[in-house]
Write a protein that holds these residues in place. Structure first.
Motif, PDB file in Angstrom:
ATOM      1  N   GLU A 193       0.825  -1.220   0.000  1.00  0.00           N
ATOM      2  CA  GLU A 193       0.000   0.000   0.000  1.00  0.00           C
ATOM      3  C   GLU A 193       0.852   1.260   0.000  1.00  0.00           C
ATOM      4  OE1 GLU A 193      -3.795   1.913   2.440  1.00  0.00           O
ATOM      5  OE2 GLU A 193      -2.845   0.058   3.147  1.00  0.00           O
ATOM      6  N   SER A 194       1.927   1.255   0.768  1.00  0.00           N
ATOM      7  CA  SER A 194       2.744   2.466   0.907  1.00  0.00           C
ATOM      8  C   SER A 194       3.745   2.639  -0.216  1.00  0.00           C
ATOM      9  CB  SER A 194       3.485   2.440   2.253  1.00  0.00           C
ATOM     10  OG  SER A 194       4.403   1.348   2.290  1.00  0.00           O
ATOM     11  N   LEU A 195       4.094   1.540  -0.900  1.00  0.00           N
ATOM     12  CA  LEU A 195       5.188   1.593  -1.868  1.00  0.00           C
ATOM     13  C   LEU A 195       4.739   1.499  -3.315  1.00  0.00           C
ATOM     14  CD1 LEU A 195       8.305   1.677  -2.129  1.00  0.00           C
ATOM     15  CD2 LEU A 195       8.284  -0.829  -1.996  1.00  0.00           C
ATOM     16  N   CYS A 196       3.685   0.739  -3.576  1.00  0.00           N
ATOM     17  CA  CYS A 196       3.370   0.365  -4.955  1.00  0.00           C
ATOM     18  C   CYS A 196       2.417   1.347  -5.636  1.00  0.00           C
ATOM     19  CB  CYS A 196       2.777  -1.043  -4.996  1.00  0.00           C
ATOM     20  SG  CYS A 196       3.968  -2.318  -4.505  1.00  0.00           S
ATOM     21  N   ASP A 197       2.687   1.607  -6.908  1.00  0.00           N
ATOM     22  CA  ASP A 197       1.834   2.466  -7.717  1.00  0.00           C
ATOM     23  C   ASP A 197       0.566   1.749  -8.150  1.00  0.00           C
ATOM     24  OD1 ASP A 197       3.960   4.435  -7.789  1.00  0.00           O
ATOM     25  OD2 ASP A 197       4.940   3.134  -9.258  1.00  0.00           O
ATOM     26  N   ALA A 198       0.682   0.449  -8.367  1.00  0.00           N
ATOM     27  CA  ALA A 198      -0.448  -0.363  -8.824  1.00  0.00           C
ATOM     28  C   ALA A 198      -0.374  -1.711  -8.137  1.00  0.00           C
ATOM     29  CB  ALA A 198      -0.433  -0.524 -10.345  1.00  0.00           C
ATOM     30  N   VAL A 199      -1.491  -2.423  -8.130  1.00  0.00           N
ATOM     31  CA  VAL A 199      -1.544  -3.689  -7.413  1.00  0.00           C
ATOM     32  C   VAL A 199      -2.469  -4.659  -8.146  1.00  0.00           C
ATOM     33  CG1 VAL A 199      -3.414  -2.887  -5.907  1.00  0.00           C
ATOM     34  CG2 VAL A 199      -1.942  -4.750  -5.145  1.00  0.00           C
ATOM     35  N   GLY A 200      -2.132  -5.928  -8.072  1.00  0.00           N
ATOM     36  CA  GLY A 200      -3.004  -6.982  -8.559  1.00  0.00           C
ATOM     37  C   GLY A 200      -3.300  -7.944  -7.432  1.00  0.00           C
ATOM     38  N   VAL A 201      -4.558  -8.282  -7.250  1.00  0.00           N
ATOM     39  CA  VAL A 201      -4.970  -9.225  -6.205  1.00  0.00           C
ATOM     40  C   VAL A 201      -5.372 -10.523  -6.898  1.00  0.00           C
ATOM     41  CG1 VAL A 201      -6.568  -9.680  -4.301  1.00  0.00           C
ATOM     42  CG2 VAL A 201      -5.820  -7.328  -4.782  1.00  0.00           C
ATOM     43  N   ILE A 202      -4.737 -11.632  -6.492  1.00  0.00           N
ATOM     44  CA  ILE A 202      -5.075 -12.918  -7.086  1.00  0.00           C
ATOM     45  C   ILE A 202      -5.460 -13.911  -5.994  1.00  0.00           C
ATOM     46  CG2 ILE A 202      -3.521 -12.504  -9.036  1.00  0.00           C
ATOM     47  CD1 ILE A 202      -1.663 -14.630  -7.925  1.00  0.00           C
ATOM     48  N   ALA A 203      -6.319 -14.836  -6.351  1.00  0.00           N
ATOM     49  CA  ALA A 203      -6.724 -15.927  -5.462  1.00  0.00           C
ATOM     50  C   ALA A 203      -7.135 -17.093  -6.333  1.00  0.00           C
ATOM     51  CB  ALA A 203      -7.864 -15.504  -4.546  1.00  0.00           C
TER      52      ALA A 203
END
Length: 251
Positions: A193-203
């Motif tokens: 949350e504090s470092l990344c510009d974008a995120v992908g959530v996988i499950a």
């Protein structure tokens, strides 16, 4: 990554997964245990052949043109085995030579990496005698020695102390600000949350959400949004765990 699929027997670890990481981005990949993060990164870096699907790095197919694709990458796999009977300095020289970096450049970059990662005092200590956190840091240095365009890091701050962790965060941000691209797989939501510009959530080997971090969060903390997406913990009925917290004197 387009249509990546990987099975281990009856288990589908990655299920037709497609994901695009923008250039010049610090991208976080998050998911519960067994979600397929490590398997996905292993296929993306050419360490594990997919059953179907493909991966391209700046137009180079990882499996059809591995030399060109891997030349652009620096990789820190989870649990990476190192040539640990070399010292930290020797290991960097070895990896740099394998990457065809000139010896004079290896020496200059090694000194800078060892200092930045707080390993200068242990540069001539055998890696086998490094702590878990030090091993993670020298692995990161090995991934950076050839100045790649893309870094793929699986749990890069695991076992790393807070001071070193801050230094690595600043190093990764500097790398991206200079035009590099970073993909981080992590269980630490605060880090992503504090470092990344974008995120992908996988499950379960599938992408549940992807995009700029603020968009994926939807006004929540990343931790809360993550739990919402993947499903909260299964609460054990009170009676089943009623023994927990009882006075030990009653045993």
């Amino acid at each position: 990554m387009r249509g990546l699929t990987k099975r281990f027997g009856a288990k589908v670890a990655v299920d037709d997964l497609s994901l695009v990481v923008p250039a010049g981005c610090l991208f976080g990949l998050v998911g519960p245990n067994g979600a397929g993060k490590t398997t996905t990164l292993s296929m993306a870096t050419g360490l594990l052949r997919p059953d179907s699907g493909g991966v391209r790095v700046w137009g180079h197919d990882v499996w059809r043109d591995p030399v060109s694709a891997k030349a652009l990458m620096g990789v820190l796999p989870d649990g990476m085995r190192l040539f640990d009977r070399l010292s930290g300095r020797e290991l960097l020289a070895f990896v740099g030579s394998m990457r065809r970096v000139p010896s004079s450049v290896i020496s200059e970059r090694s000194g800078a990496l060892l200092e930045t990662l707080g390993l200068t005092a242990d540069a001539d200590t055998l890696v086998v005698d490094y702590s878990a956190g030090m091993t993670k840091k020298i692995g990161l240095a090995c991934a950076l020695i050839h100045n790649p365009q893309l870094l793929l890091l699986d749990e890069p701050l695991e076992a790393v102390d807070p001071v070193s962790s801050q230094g690595i965060r600043e190093l990764l941000r500097q790398f991206v600000d200079s035009g590099g691209t970073v993909v981080i797989s992590s269980h630490v939501m605060e880090l992503v949350e504090s470092l990344c510009d974008a995120v992908g959530v996988i499950a379960a080997g599938k992408v549940l959400a992807v995009g700029p971090t603020e968009e994926v969060k939807q006004g929540q903390s990343l931790q809360d949004r993550f739990v919402e997406l993947v499903g909260g913990p299964q609460h054990v009925a009170g009676e089943a765990m009623a023994w927990l917290g009882r006075s030990f004197d009653s045993n």
